[in-house]
Design a protein around this motif. Structure first.
Motif, PDB file in Angstrom:
ATOM      1  N   HIS A 109       3.810  -1.040   0.396  1.00  0.00           N
ATOM      2  CA  HIS A 109       2.421  -0.571   0.433  1.00  0.00           C
ATOM      3  C   HIS A 109       1.579  -1.044  -0.741  1.00  0.00           C
ATOM      4  N   ALA A 110       2.180  -1.205  -1.910  1.00  0.00           N
ATOM      5  CA  ALA A 110       1.392  -1.756  -3.020  1.00  0.00           C
ATOM      6  C   ALA A 110       0.982  -3.183  -2.680  1.00  0.00           C
ATOM      7  N   MET A 111       1.914  -3.927  -2.106  1.00  0.00           N
ATOM      8  CA  MET A 111       1.616  -5.307  -1.734  1.00  0.00           C
ATOM      9  C   MET A 111       0.568  -5.355  -0.625  1.00  0.00           C
ATOM     10  N   ALA A 112       0.603  -4.385   0.265  1.00  0.00           N
ATOM     11  CA  ALA A 112      -0.396  -4.334   1.334  1.00  0.00           C
ATOM     12  C   ALA A 112      -1.796  -4.300   0.732  1.00  0.00           C
ATOM     13  N   LEU A 113      -1.963  -3.461  -0.283  1.00  0.00           N
ATOM     14  CA  LEU A 113      -3.258  -3.396  -0.958  1.00  0.00           C
ATOM     15  C   LEU A 113      -3.570  -4.716  -1.649  1.00  0.00           C
ATOM     16  N   GLY A 114      -2.582  -5.251  -2.361  1.00  0.00           N
ATOM     17  CA  GLY A 114      -2.794  -6.519  -3.063  1.00  0.00           C
ATOM     18  C   GLY A 114      -3.230  -7.622  -2.118  1.00  0.00           C
ATOM     19  N   LEU A 115      -2.605  -7.678  -0.963  1.00  0.00           N
ATOM     20  CA  LEU A 115      -2.967  -8.709   0.021  1.00  0.00           C
ATOM     21  C   LEU A 115      -4.390  -8.494   0.537  1.00  0.00           C
ATOM     22  N   ALA A 116      -4.754  -7.238   0.727  1.00  0.00           N
ATOM     23  CA  ALA A 116      -6.054  -6.942   1.340  1.00  0.00           C
ATOM     24  C   ALA A 116      -7.218  -7.276   0.423  1.00  0.00           C
ATOM     25  N   VAL A 117      -7.083  -6.989  -0.857  1.00  0.00           N
ATOM     26  CA  VAL A 117      -8.252  -7.084  -1.738  1.00  0.00           C
ATOM     27  C   VAL A 117      -8.314  -8.387  -2.534  1.00  0.00           C
ATOM     28  N   ASN A 118      -7.261  -9.168  -2.495  1.00  0.00           N
ATOM     29  CA  ASN A 118      -7.246 -10.353  -3.347  1.00  0.00           C
ATOM     30  C   ASN A 118      -8.324 -11.354  -2.951  1.00  0.00           C
ATOM     31  N   ALA A 119      -8.902 -11.992  -3.958  1.00  0.00           N
ATOM     32  CA  ALA A 119     -10.017 -12.914  -3.704  1.00  0.00           C
ATOM     33  C   ALA A 119      -9.592 -14.110  -2.860  1.00  0.00           C
ATOM     34  N   ARG A 120      -8.363 -14.574  -3.051  1.00  0.00           N
ATOM     35  CA  ARG A 120      -7.933 -15.780  -2.357  1.00  0.00           C
ATOM     36  C   ARG A 120      -7.525 -15.499  -0.914  1.00  0.00           C
ATOM     37  N   GLY A 121      -7.370 -14.238  -0.562  1.00  0.00           N
ATOM     38  CA  GLY A 121      -6.864 -13.882   0.753  1.00  0.00           C
ATOM     39  C   GLY A 121      -5.425 -13.415   0.614  1.00  0.00           C
ATOM     40  N   ALA A 122      -4.683 -13.467   1.711  1.00  0.00           N
ATOM     41  CA  ALA A 122      -3.313 -12.951   1.702  1.00  0.00           C
ATOM     42  C   ALA A 122      -2.450 -13.834   0.811  1.00  0.00           C
ATOM     43  N   ASP A 123      -2.124 -13.329  -0.331  1.00  0.00           N
ATOM     44  CA  ASP A 123      -1.568 -14.207  -1.339  1.00  0.00           C
ATOM     45  C   ASP A 123      -0.589 -13.438  -2.216  1.00  0.00           C
ATOM     46  N   HIS A 124       0.574 -14.037  -2.458  1.00  0.00           N
ATOM     47  CA  HIS A 124       1.587 -13.357  -3.264  1.00  0.00           C
ATOM     48  C   HIS A 124       1.625 -13.882  -4.691  1.00  0.00           C
ATOM     49  N   ASN A 125       0.793 -14.833  -5.008  1.00  0.00           N
ATOM     50  CA  ASN A 125       0.793 -15.377  -6.357  1.00  0.00           C
ATOM     51  C   ASN A 125      -0.327 -14.836  -7.226  1.00  0.00           C
ATOM     52  N   ARG A 126      -1.433 -14.456  -6.621  1.00  0.00           N
ATOM     53  CA  ARG A 126      -2.504 -13.847  -7.407  1.00  0.00           C
ATOM     54  C   ARG A 126      -2.341 -12.331  -7.441  1.00  0.00           C
ATOM     55  N   SER A 127      -1.547 -11.792  -6.521  1.00  0.00           N
ATOM     56  CA  SER A 127      -1.221 -10.374  -6.553  1.00  0.00           C
ATOM     57  C   SER A 127       0.277 -10.233  -6.350  1.00  0.00           C
ATOM     58  N   GLY A 128       0.968  -9.829  -7.372  1.00  0.00           N
ATOM     59  CA  GLY A 128       2.425  -9.665  -7.271  1.00  0.00           C
ATOM     60  C   GLY A 128       2.805  -8.209  -7.131  1.00  0.00           C
ATOM     61  N   ALA A 129       2.007  -7.466  -6.365  1.00  0.00           N
ATOM     62  CA  ALA A 129       2.233  -6.019  -6.276  1.00  0.00           C
ATOM     63  C   ALA A 129       3.582  -5.669  -5.657  1.00  0.00           C
ATOM     64  N   TYR A 130       4.186  -6.620  -4.971  1.00  0.00           N
ATOM     65  CA  TYR A 130       5.517  -6.356  -4.408  1.00  0.00           C
ATOM     66  C   TYR A 130       6.516  -5.996  -5.504  1.00  0.00           C
ATOM     67  N   GLU A 131       6.241  -6.464  -6.717  1.00  0.00           N
ATOM     68  CA  GLU A 131       7.146  -6.122  -7.820  1.00  0.00           C
ATOM     69  C   GLU A 131       7.243  -4.611  -7.983  1.00  0.00           C
ATOM     70  N   ALA A 132       6.109  -3.931  -7.853  1.00  0.00           N
ATOM     71  CA  ALA A 132       6.111  -2.471  -7.972  1.00  0.00           C
ATOM     72  C   ALA A 132       6.843  -1.847  -6.795  1.00  0.00           C
ATOM     73  N   ASP A 133       6.594  -2.372  -5.597  1.00  0.00           N
ATOM     74  CA  ASP A 133       7.271  -1.832  -4.414  1.00  0.00           C
ATOM     75  C   ASP A 133       8.785  -1.932  -4.544  1.00  0.00           C
ATOM     76  N   LEU A 134       9.238  -3.003  -5.188  1.00  0.00           N
ATOM     77  CA  LEU A 134      10.678  -3.250  -5.264  1.00  0.00           C
ATOM     78  C   LEU A 134      11.268  -2.791  -6.591  1.00  0.00           C
ATOM     79  N   SER A 135      10.479  -2.046  -7.358  1.00  0.00           N
ATOM     80  CA  SER A 135      10.953  -1.648  -8.683  1.00  0.00           C
ATOM     81  C   SER A 135      11.759  -0.364  -8.670  1.00  0.00           C
ATOM     82  N   GLY A 136      11.581   0.438  -7.638  1.00  0.00           N
ATOM     83  CA  GLY A 136      12.204   1.760  -7.635  1.00  0.00           C
ATOM     84  C   GLY A 136      11.350   2.800  -8.333  1.00  0.00           C
ATOM     85  N   ASP A 137      10.214   2.402  -8.871  1.00  0.00           N
ATOM     86  CA  ASP A 137       9.360   3.352  -9.590  1.00  0.00           C
ATOM     87  C   ASP A 137       8.431   4.111  -8.655  1.00  0.00           C
ATOM     88  N   LEU A 138       8.273   3.651  -7.443  1.00  0.00           N
ATOM     89  CA  LEU A 138       7.423   4.355  -6.482  1.00  0.00           C
ATOM     90  C   LEU A 138       8.003   4.190  -5.084  1.00  0.00           C
TER      91      LEU A 138
END
Lengths: 268, 601
Positions: B431-460
């Motif tokens: 879900h963090a990555m979902a937000l990152g993908l939605a709002v990023n300026a470049r579009g659906a992008d995993h390099n300008r938004s690495g929010a998946y790191e939080a999703d896969l961190s175990g912290d949330l």
């Protein structure tokens, strides 16, 4: 017992931490711990809600009232259990909660397991909080009085074991076993840890044949990591049954669980 | 000009004539935008005619270097290519690593910006002697690698090339720019270069650049190099990003058959295997590094006696599970074919997967285009990249535009954000990555938004997006903004324990600026905002910050039995919180006067 049940050691953790973790897994929502006023508790996960029992010595209905009251506006149904159930399985919780989810008119899903009614391993509608509080004020402290206030669906062993996961991993319904004496505790503690499956991914599996699956006995994620010679640090994470990701070694495991250990540096 | 790291000027080339002028880059702008992605955003905002089309002659195409390029700091030989994306109509900035970065900067410029259209297919030469055009008609239709090889022979030693393949010449809207086997891959920069009639740009060093504190830089370089051998980079070094494939499959995060599922039954066949493992799949046969890199993430694979190819998670995901293809030889061949044609594998795979679903539903009459068919995958790639069939032309526009052409409900399952196809991260289970993908300026992008790191961190809880996910998305976006402007490789990110503080230290030792972690945090926010302001000027609408309907209406069931849903309400709530924390209004727009404060006016 000579000591608080909540603080009893359980495979490197405590009974309370285990129970909170299992309930969190089983219900997928907020977990409330009701304690006696001022009672010291072991360290709990950050999102655990702790409430004080307003009136001491009033028995289980008072605890149920406090717990359900804390969930008003946050949940419609709740699984209620005591802290001393070391073999409680998440599938048991899911199944009992599911009965209330399937039947709007039912107020309590009450297991009758291993020959006894189990009011402290049952699911309740949160809306019963008011009735429970009233009963306490009226000094009507037995759970049976609360059951008179609503429709109760009783679940015998057969009904419980219709759940295939529960039947497979808790065939004797040990979920409802509690420990009331030092002997109970020693006997429970002497049982082997649950059997779980471990798989390794990425660099953790490097070296050939290490990826698994491996069958190990472990009561916590940390113990499963130990069994594989891993340390849960910033570079290693665990995914429980392909679902939640955790680095918390105290995360409880139950029979049939699969623990996936992954490199924490996931991503491209 | 700072004491080190910069030349303080950009070269602005008119491709119509091959002539150029230098444009001074003021210190305050360099400090405010650093270089790479950040400086590129500023240049684009300043040099582009508002509202101009991405393929218009006036549209600038900027090769932007950074203060760290040319230093011994590991992974710093990178550059950004920045332009209005032919695919999204918004800003795109693709990063790549190679000797081109070093030779390009040492032409004596912090950026080379190209405008205009060459009269014929040409190579733009840039060195100490200035700029000029070289006839490149004989290179028409050649791959980037072939072009590079021919030009090396023709031009002699010291020249470094960035070239486009046939797809860039044809205007495929997700064509890439390639150099030394690496690609500035996302957003169709190859089409932007093709529209300028440029087959390649060739650069040759002609200058030196100082560092403010050479001893400090050297010490930092030694320290970073040591850390780059540690556990934080082990995955990249030992296995490469392909290691994600089985892990993502196990946690229901591997987009499959155009996001109809998140687990792929053929994943094991596509996983990389060690040379000694006797398996019928992809075997790792070699490993190499980008220029100035000590990690060495590049892993070369082969199936049987077939062609070798560089394999990353993203190209295997896009051309494998996304298209339902489990034949490792076909995925490797498709990946190699994308490199030859010069097209972005993620957009190619996403667009083809969408077309496969359209064919499955009878929305397009292409019965041979079926999920899981390796021959269909290879055939359609060729139609996109070279042959110009009606299907190839349709799919060469990307899934957003193609869905507008096909109509029906095909837009609801077109896998893009802002027109850019979604990478291999399932938003419903991240879900963090979902937000990152939605709002990023470049579009659906995993390099300008690495929010998946939080999703896969175990912290949330990755399935229960809320405030923590919003904070994580902002933090990773800010970190990316700095790493992409310095520029350092993202694969190094795990070695930093105090990222902004350590990056400030690196920048200070190179430039002599008294830059602090706090200043870099402000810089990150400025860069993110500048990209948004550019997009708004170019026609961004609030509805562009959103995800495809499928991801909001079709839940997934995890291996645990838990159901993963990402509803429109949840996404809306996260986006609103993101806007608020970013200081934007409820529609995602900044205060109208804010551009002036960013040096954008």
């Amino acid at each position: 017992m000579g000591t608080s049940k909540a603080a009893l050691e359980w495979h490197g953790s405590t009974l309370l931490v285990r129970t909170v973790g299992v309930v969190a897994r089983g219900c997928g929502g907020p977990v409330v711990v009701v304690r006696a006023h001022g009672q010291e508790l072991p360290a709990l996960p950050e999102d655990t809600v702790v409430v004080d029992d307003a009136r001491e010595g009033k028995g289980p209905v008072q605890g149920i009232a406090a717990g359900l009251g804390a969930l008003r506006g946050r949940a419609d149904v709740a699984f209620v259990c005591s802290t001393d159930m070391p073999f409680l399985h998440p599938a048991f919780i899911r199944h009992v909660l599911g009965v209330l989810g399937d039947s709007e008119g039912t107020g309590v899903a009450l297991p009758v397991a291993r020959g006894f009614k189990q009011p402290l391993a049952a699911a309740y509608r949160v809306s019963l909080a008011d009735a429970a509080e009233r009963l306490v004020k009226e000094d009507r402290l037995r759970p049976a009085f609360l059951f008179d206030e609503c429709v109760v669906e009783q679940l015998d062993d057969e009904a419980l074991k219709q759940d295939q996961v529960l039947a497979a991993f808790d065939p004797d319904l040990d979920s409802v076993v509690n420990v009331n004496t030092p002997a109970d505790y020693q006997a429970a503690r002497a049982r082997p840890a649950p059997e779980v499956t471990v798989q390794l991914f990425g660099t953790l599996a490097k070296g050939g044949g290490k990826s698994g699956p491996h069958a190990v006995r472990a009561a916590t994620v940390g113990a499963a990591a130990d069994a594989m010679g891993l340390v849960l640090d910033r570079h290693v994470i665990a995914a429980l049954n392909g679902d939640q990701i955790t680095r918390d070694g105290q995360t409880p495991l139950a029979a049939g669980d699969t623990v996936l250990f992954l490199s924490a540096d996931a991503g491209g | 000009m700072p004491a080190g790291g910069y030349f303080g000027r950009a070269l602005v080339v008119d491709a119509a004539t091959g002539t150029s002028v230098t444009q001074p880059l003021p210190d305050e702008i360099l400090r405010a935008y650093i270089g790479g992605s950040g400086l590129g955003a500023w240049l684009l905002y300043r040099l582009e005619t508002p509202g101009a089309g991405a393929l218009d002659a006036t549209a600038p195409l900027a090769f932007v270097f950074s203060p760290l390029v040319g230093t011994p700091l590991t992974t710093s030989a990178k550059f950004a290519v920045v332009a209005k994306s032919p695919l999204t109509g918004m800003l795109t900035d693709a990063l790549a690593s190679s000797q081109f970065a070093i030779a390009g900067k040492l032409t004596g410029h912090d950026a080379i910006v190209i405008r205009g259209t060459a009269p014929r297919l040409s190579v733009l030469l840039v060195d100490g002697a200035g700029t000029r055009l070289l006839d490149a008609r004989h290179l028409s239709g050649r791959t980037a690698a072939e072009t590079d090889e021919e030009l090396r022979e023709q031009l002699g030693r010291g020249w470094r090339m960035a070239a486009i393949g046939p797809a860039g010449e044809r205007g495929v809207r997700y064509a890439t720019i390639s150099h030394d086997g690496r690609h500035a891959g996302r957003g169709g920069l190859g089409a932007a270069m093709g529209a300028k009639n440029l087959k390649a740009i060739a650069v040759r060093s002609a200058a030196k650049v100082a560092t403010a504190d050479p001893r400090g830089v050297l010490a930092a370089a030694r320290d970073l190099r040591e850390r780059s051998f540690g556990p934080a980079t082990a995955k990249y070094r030992e296995l490469g990003t392909l290691a994600n494939l089985l892990a993502f499959n196990a946690i229901a995060t591997l987009p499959t058959r155009n996001f109809q599922a998140a687990e792929f039954e053929g994943a094991d066949r596509l996983a990389g295997h060690e040379p000694e493992e006797a398996v019928d799949g992809m075997r790792r046969v070699a490993r190499s590094s980008c220029a100035s890199c000590t990690i060495g993430c590049e892993h070369i694979y082969r199936v049987g006696g077939g062609k070798k190819a560089r394999v990353e998670y993203e190209n295997v995901f896009a051309l494998g599970p996304m298209c339902g293809v489990s034949d490792p030889g076909a995925v490797l061949a498709a990946s190699a074919r994308c490199d030859e044609l010069g097209i972005d594998t993620i957009s190619a795979g996403g667009t083809i997967a969408w077309a496969m679903e359209c064919a499955q539903r009878g929305l397009i009459d292409v019965p041979w285009l079926r999920f899981g068919d390796p021959a269909a995958l290879l055939r359609v790639l060729d139609e996109i990249g070279t042959s110009g069939t009606p299907l190839g032309s349709l799919l060469g526009e990307g899934s957003r535009q193609a869905s507008r052409t096909v109509g029906g409900d095909s837009a609801s399952f077109a896998p893009h954000v802002k027109g850019l196809e979604i990478p291999g991260y399932e938003p419903r289970t991240l879900h963090a990555m979902a937000l990152g993908l939605a709002v990023n300026a470049r579009g659906a992008d995993h390099n300008r938004s690495g929010a998946y790191e939080a999703d896969l961190s175990g912290d949330l809880d990755r399935l229960d997006g809320g405030d923590a996910h919003v904070a994580a998305a902002i933090e990773t976006e800010d970190r990316a903004a700095i790493m992409d402007s310095l520029i350092l490789c993202k694969f190094l990110r795990g070695v930093f324990t105090d990222p902004f503080g350590e990056w400030a230290g690196l920048l200070a030792s190179v430039t002599g600026w008294d830059v602090t972690a706090e200043e870099l945090r402000a810089t990150a926010r400025r860069i993110v905002l500048a990209k948004r302001i550019y997009n708004i000027r170019e026609g961004w609408q609030p509805s562009d910050d959103w995800l495809p309907d499928r991801l909001l209406k079709e839940p997934l069931t995890l291996p645990s039995g838990r159901v993963a849903t990402l509803t429109a309400d949840r996404l809306r709530t996260m986006i609103d919180a993101y806007y608020q924390k970013r200081g934007l209004d409820h529609e995602g727009r900044p205060d109208p006067g804010i551009a002036a404060g960013l040096g954008l006016d």
